[in-house]
Design a protein around this motif. Structure first.
Motif, PDB file in Angstrom:
ATOM      1  N   ARG A 185       0.831  -1.219   0.000  1.00 19.07           N
ATOM      2  CA  ARG A 185       0.000   0.000   0.000  1.00 19.07           C
ATOM      3  C   ARG A 185       0.861   1.263   0.000  1.00 19.07           C
ATOM      4  O   ARG A 185       0.548   2.234  -0.685  1.00 19.07           O
ATOM      5  CB  ARG A 185      -0.906   0.027   1.240  1.00 19.07           C
ATOM      6  CG  ARG A 185      -2.135  -0.804   1.038  1.00 19.07           C
ATOM      7  CD  ARG A 185      -3.289  -0.315   1.906  1.00 19.07           C
ATOM      8  NE  ARG A 185      -4.244  -1.407   2.062  1.00 19.07           N
ATOM      9  CZ  ARG A 185      -5.266  -1.612   1.234  1.00 19.07           C
ATOM     10  NH1 ARG A 185      -5.476  -0.820   0.214  1.00 19.07           N
ATOM     11  NH2 ARG A 185      -6.082  -2.630   1.430  1.00 19.07           N
ATOM     12  N   LYS A 186       1.924   1.211   0.789  1.00 17.36           N
ATOM     13  CA  LYS A 186       2.813   2.388   0.858  1.00 17.36           C
ATOM     14  C   LYS A 186       3.411   2.682  -0.527  1.00 17.36           C
ATOM     15  O   LYS A 186       3.465   3.826  -0.956  1.00 17.36           O
ATOM     16  CB  LYS A 186       3.936   2.136   1.875  1.00 17.36           C
ATOM     17  CG  LYS A 186       3.601   2.673   3.264  1.00 17.36           C
ATOM     18  CD  LYS A 186       4.710   2.354   4.248  1.00 17.36           C
ATOM     19  CE  LYS A 186       4.107   1.834   5.550  1.00 17.36           C
ATOM     20  NZ  LYS A 186       4.956   0.863   6.251  1.00 17.36           N
ATOM     21  N   SER A 198       0.595   4.022  -2.970  1.00 18.12           N
ATOM     22  CA  SER A 198      -0.332   5.083  -2.533  1.00 18.12           C
ATOM     23  C   SER A 198      -0.320   6.288  -3.476  1.00 18.12           C
ATOM     24  O   SER A 198      -1.346   6.894  -3.756  1.00 18.12           O
ATOM     25  CB  SER A 198       0.000   5.516  -1.108  1.00 18.12           C
ATOM     26  OG  SER A 198       1.325   6.005  -1.061  1.00 18.12           O
ATOM     27  N   LYS A 199       0.859   6.608  -4.000  1.00  9.43           N
ATOM     28  CA  LYS A 199       0.967   7.806  -4.848  1.00  9.43           C
ATOM     29  C   LYS A 199       0.201   7.703  -6.171  1.00  9.43           C
ATOM     30  O   LYS A 199      -0.060   8.702  -6.828  1.00  9.43           O
ATOM     31  CB  LYS A 199       2.437   8.118  -5.131  1.00  9.43           C
ATOM     32  CG  LYS A 199       3.110   7.096  -6.029  1.00  9.43           C
ATOM     33  CD  LYS A 199       4.539   7.517  -6.396  1.00  9.43           C
ATOM     34  CE  LYS A 199       5.545   6.690  -5.645  1.00  9.43           C
ATOM     35  NZ  LYS A 199       6.866   6.591  -6.148  1.00  9.43           N
ATOM     36  N   ASN A 246      -2.886   6.571  -6.555  1.00  6.42           N
ATOM     37  CA  ASN A 246      -4.348   6.746  -6.412  1.00  6.42           C
ATOM     38  C   ASN A 246      -5.132   5.825  -7.332  1.00  6.42           C
ATOM     39  O   ASN A 246      -6.044   6.269  -8.033  1.00  6.42           O
ATOM     40  CB  ASN A 246      -4.729   8.197  -6.758  1.00  6.42           C
ATOM     41  CG  ASN A 246      -4.497   9.107  -5.575  1.00  6.42           C
ATOM     42  OD1 ASN A 246      -4.779   8.722  -4.445  1.00  6.42           O
ATOM     43  ND2 ASN A 246      -3.976  10.297  -5.837  1.00  6.42           N
ATOM     44  N   ASN A 270      -5.896  -0.589  -5.330  1.00  2.10           N
ATOM     45  CA  ASN A 270      -6.415  -0.590  -3.954  1.00  2.10           C
ATOM     46  C   ASN A 270      -7.511  -1.639  -3.771  1.00  2.10           C
ATOM     47  O   ASN A 270      -7.547  -2.323  -2.741  1.00  2.10           O
ATOM     48  CB  ASN A 270      -6.950   0.800  -3.580  1.00  2.10           C
ATOM     49  CG  ASN A 270      -5.806   1.780  -3.288  1.00  2.10           C
ATOM     50  OD1 ASN A 270      -4.785   1.393  -2.719  1.00  2.10           O
ATOM     51  ND2 ASN A 270      -5.959   3.019  -3.709  1.00  2.10           N
TER      52      ASN A 270
END
Lengths: 299, 299
Positions: B276-277, B280-281, B283, B288
């Motif tokens: 996830r980290k 994350s950028k 989007n 997700n």
């Protein structure tokens, strides 16, 4: 360059390309069948096709080796118990007799990817367009539209129940003659066509020249398969290094079982004569030498 | 684009690419396993990686489909009697139960060539350099250095006799932890890495971005395999569509058999958090959503 020099080059490179890494059994299994002593006909013809069109033989070497890997792959899987169930290959135990069935299946799979990988990684002197054209020729020959299709038709025709349609024996819409032609074209000639076309492509030959190599490969491939079928009847284990007399025993569709030995010999000779006409302009000792050898065996 | 829209695109193209020709059994066998209903995770992730780097999703579609073909190939051969001997796949009889072992072996072989053939023939909008880079990533992932190597280590570790060296259990130079990591990295993560990297390459992403996709695929792939191992213990046949509980029964080396269910769940969660980290950028609802789904199953 002589035939022996070509074979030496191929054997050296195959040994170099096929390293043993972790997990060892898969790499050993891949290397085992690829490096069994062989005539290396396909790689030699690939390099010679490159030479006759003015190319650098060294540039064809990675592709020549990849074609030998593909050939070995087809032998490993053909020999499996669920396929031809053959315990010997080139005078040695077949791959699955040494490494077990699971590893033999996986070694074949791995060679199918390592062959194009070798072409990509080792063809540094060629343009991306040329490598892509070689790869397209390679994967088209290896797949269901050629090599695998031929093997499937071969398996399916073995002991098949042929339908009688309008007085003709038919299987999946093809007569016995047509089925045999399909098998020989795809199971056998495909690899020779690939080798010759790839060599010509690497040398930068014209589309017309590449097409001529395809005709050469087709005629020679048919002759070679008939020769192979004749050998299954007339040769010895020592000479061929594999189990003999299996074709008739298993009801395989071959030129010999369908038309008899005499007609098979005559057909092979006719195809070799055609082949000689096609390649006479190239004055290639290598091509002529290969034809001479096959011819001497079918006399 | 939604997950369902992506899946629809992939399913439509797979149906279109896989035609039934002579000899029919091989083409039917190839199409059978590739088109069994599936989550299409790898092709979806390939197309989404292309999208997040500004590429045209349609340009990634042939490669996405080729990766699904490769995945199906690995399932067909994994299910063979000489391998995992599994009679069910995605809730249906496995390929060899429908078409027989010989055709199943050959269908896998044919897919290994038809997948790159599809990439070459259908990627008309891409430069030769880009197609070649995608092909190199593809065949490297498919071969003995990744996918096949992982499968071999998996087979070899099953019921293996581990040597005690300096108080550590070892096999071919690796501890159980190291062997498990090798298997998960190569048998499972390799295909996710391939999908994500290929998507990024097609979009023209930088080397740094491609490397980030590789890390994403590695972390996600490990998490996915642990999730798969957990499901083997906690799920039902209806939910998974394949035989369950076989891992423990056959002495397979999995995260669950080695460390227990609780540690497996914690490790999968840790890997998903890491993943996830990384993403994350971007989007990405698709990325997700995939992580959410896996996470909900291991709670």
């Amino acid at each position: 360059m002589t035939m022996n020099k070509y074979i030496e080059l191929v054997d050296k490179k195959l040994d170099e390309y096929l390293k043993i890494e972790y997990p060892e059994s898969i790499f050993k299994s891949m290397k085992y069948t690829v490096t069994l002593p062989g005539k290396r006909l396909r790689p030699v013809m690939c390099m010679e096709a490159c030479r006759v069109f003015g190319g650098n033989v060294e540039d064809a070497l990675p592709t020549a080796c990849a074609i030998e890997m593909l050939h070995a792959q087809s032998l490993i899987h053909d020999d499996l118990p669920c396929m031809d169930n053959d315990n010997f290959r080139r005078g040695n135990p077949s791959n699955h007799k040494v490494f077990g069935e699971a590893i033999a299946v996986l070694a074949g799979d791995a060679l199918l990817s390592y062959a194009p990988q070798t072409i990509i990684e080792q063809s540094k002197n060629l343009s991306a367009e040329t490598v892509l054209k070689v790869l397209h020729t390679f994967v088209s020959a290896a797949g269901a539209y050629q090599l695998i299709g031929g093997q499937v038709a071969d398996i399916k025709s073995e002991g098949a129940v042929w339908e009688n349609i309008d007085g003709k024996e038919m299987l999946e819409g093809k007569t016995k003659d047509e089925t045999l032609y399909y098998i020989h074209t795809n199971k056998t000639a495909a690899l020779f066509k690939l080798a010759l076309k790839a060599g010509a492509i690497i040398a930068g030959a014209t589309d017309e020249q590449i097409a001529e190599m395809e005709t050469f490969g087709q005629k020679f491939g048919l002759a070679f398969q008939i020769y192979d079928d004749i050998m299954d009847v007339t040769s010895t284990f020592e000479e061929l290094g594999k189990t003999l007399g299996k074709d008739a025993e298993e009801g395989k569709l071959t030129y010999v079982t369908l038309y008899g030995l005499d007609k098979a010999k005559a057909k092979a000779q006719e195809l070799l004569d055609d082949t000689r006409k096609i390649i006479s302009k190239y004055n290639s000792d290598i091509f002529n030498g290969i034809l001479d050898k096959i011819e001497s065996k079918i006399k």
